[in-house]
Design a protein around this motif. Structure first.
Motif, PDB file in Angstrom:
ATOM      1  N   LEU A  24       0.943  -1.220  -0.059  1.00 51.71           N
ATOM      2  CA  LEU A  24       0.235   0.121  -0.288  1.00 51.71           C
ATOM      3  C   LEU A  24       0.955   1.264   0.045  1.00 51.71           C
ATOM      4  O   LEU A  24       1.646   1.197   0.773  1.00 51.71           O
ATOM      5  N   VAL A  25       0.447   2.154  -0.908  1.00 55.27           N
ATOM      6  CA  VAL A  25       1.052   3.521  -0.855  1.00 55.27           C
ATOM      7  C   VAL A  25       0.493   4.478  -0.017  1.00 55.27           C
ATOM      8  O   VAL A  25       0.790   5.175   0.850  1.00 55.27           O
ATOM      9  N   ALA A  26      -0.817   4.611  -0.369  1.00 55.61           N
ATOM     10  CA  ALA A  26      -1.968   5.479  -0.051  1.00 55.61           C
ATOM     11  C   ALA A  26      -3.260   5.101  -0.431  1.00 55.61           C
ATOM     12  O   ALA A  26      -3.565   4.593  -1.324  1.00 55.61           O
ATOM     13  N   SER A  43      -6.134  10.677  -7.530  1.00 56.29           N
ATOM     14  CA  SER A  43      -4.999  11.165  -7.986  1.00 56.29           C
ATOM     15  C   SER A  43      -3.795  10.773  -6.793  1.00 56.29           C
ATOM     16  O   SER A  43      -4.127  10.710  -5.600  1.00 56.29           O
ATOM     17  N   LEU A  44      -2.629  10.884  -7.244  1.00 53.31           N
ATOM     18  CA  LEU A  44      -1.470  10.676  -6.115  1.00 53.31           C
ATOM     19  C   LEU A  44      -0.421  11.816  -6.599  1.00 53.31           C
ATOM     20  O   LEU A  44       0.273  11.466  -7.916  1.00 53.31           O
ATOM     21  N   ARG A  48       5.672  13.257   1.586  1.00 51.79           N
ATOM     22  CA  ARG A  48       6.128  13.574   0.145  1.00 51.79           C
ATOM     23  C   ARG A  48       4.987  13.234  -0.966  1.00 51.79           C
ATOM     24  O   ARG A  48       4.987  13.694  -1.873  1.00 51.79           O
ATOM     25  N   PHE A  49       4.251  12.180  -0.489  1.00 53.73           N
ATOM     26  CA  PHE A  49       3.057  11.901  -1.427  1.00 53.73           C
ATOM     27  C   PHE A  49       1.633  12.601  -0.885  1.00 53.73           C
ATOM     28  O   PHE A  49       1.382  12.500   0.184  1.00 53.73           O
ATOM     29  N   THR A  50       0.624  12.737  -1.898  1.00 60.81           N
ATOM     30  CA  THR A  50      -0.677  13.416  -1.270  1.00 60.81           C
ATOM     31  C   THR A  50      -1.633  12.785  -2.198  1.00 60.81           C
ATOM     32  O   THR A  50      -1.452  12.582  -3.500  1.00 60.81           O
ATOM     33  N   ILE A  51      -2.518  12.118  -1.691  1.00 58.51           N
ATOM     34  CA  ILE A  51      -3.649  11.461  -2.538  1.00 58.51           C
ATOM     35  C   ILE A  51      -4.986  12.063  -2.348  1.00 58.51           C
ATOM     36  O   ILE A  51      -5.075  12.769  -1.464  1.00 58.51           O
TER      37      ILE A  51
END
Length: 115
Positions: free
Chosen positions: A47-49, A79-80, A66-69
């Protein structure tokens, strides 16, 4: 029949950014979870997000900050946004839609972080 179509993968240098998008079509129950998983060569899918239809989010520790869902419920898209990418982020990224206990998957999009 539910279909997920991803876009936005590619090659980027370390420290760069990419944005992945996924559009879901078909008969989709409004209460669901959409998310992104990834699988690097020789490793298990992880799982990433993910984000619920109500907007609650979860992130893997490795991508926090660092990542935004995000998602658009009206358009059934998720979107990621991936910033400050690292070589260890290199993987095939899969879009996921979960409705109760049923999982739907996209075909995957390659993300390669390399100089």
């Amino acid at each position: 029949q539910v279909q997920l179509v991803e876009s936005g993968g590619g090659l980027v240098q370390p420290g760069g950014s990419l944005r992945l998008s996924c559009a879901a079509s078909g008969s989709i129950f409004s209460i669901n979870i959409m998310g992104w998983y990834r699988q690097a060569p020789g490793k298990q899918r992880e799982l990433v997000a993910r984000i619920t239809s109500g907007g609650s989010t979860n992130y893997a520790d490795s991508v926090k900050g660092r990542f935004t869902i995000s998602r658009d419920n009206a358009k059934n898209t998720v979107s990621l946004q991936m910033n400050s990418l690292k070589p260890e982020d290199t993987a095939v990224y899969y879009c996921n839609l979960r409705v109760v206990t049923t999982n739907y998957w996209g075909q995957g999009t390659q993300v390669t972080v390399s100089s």
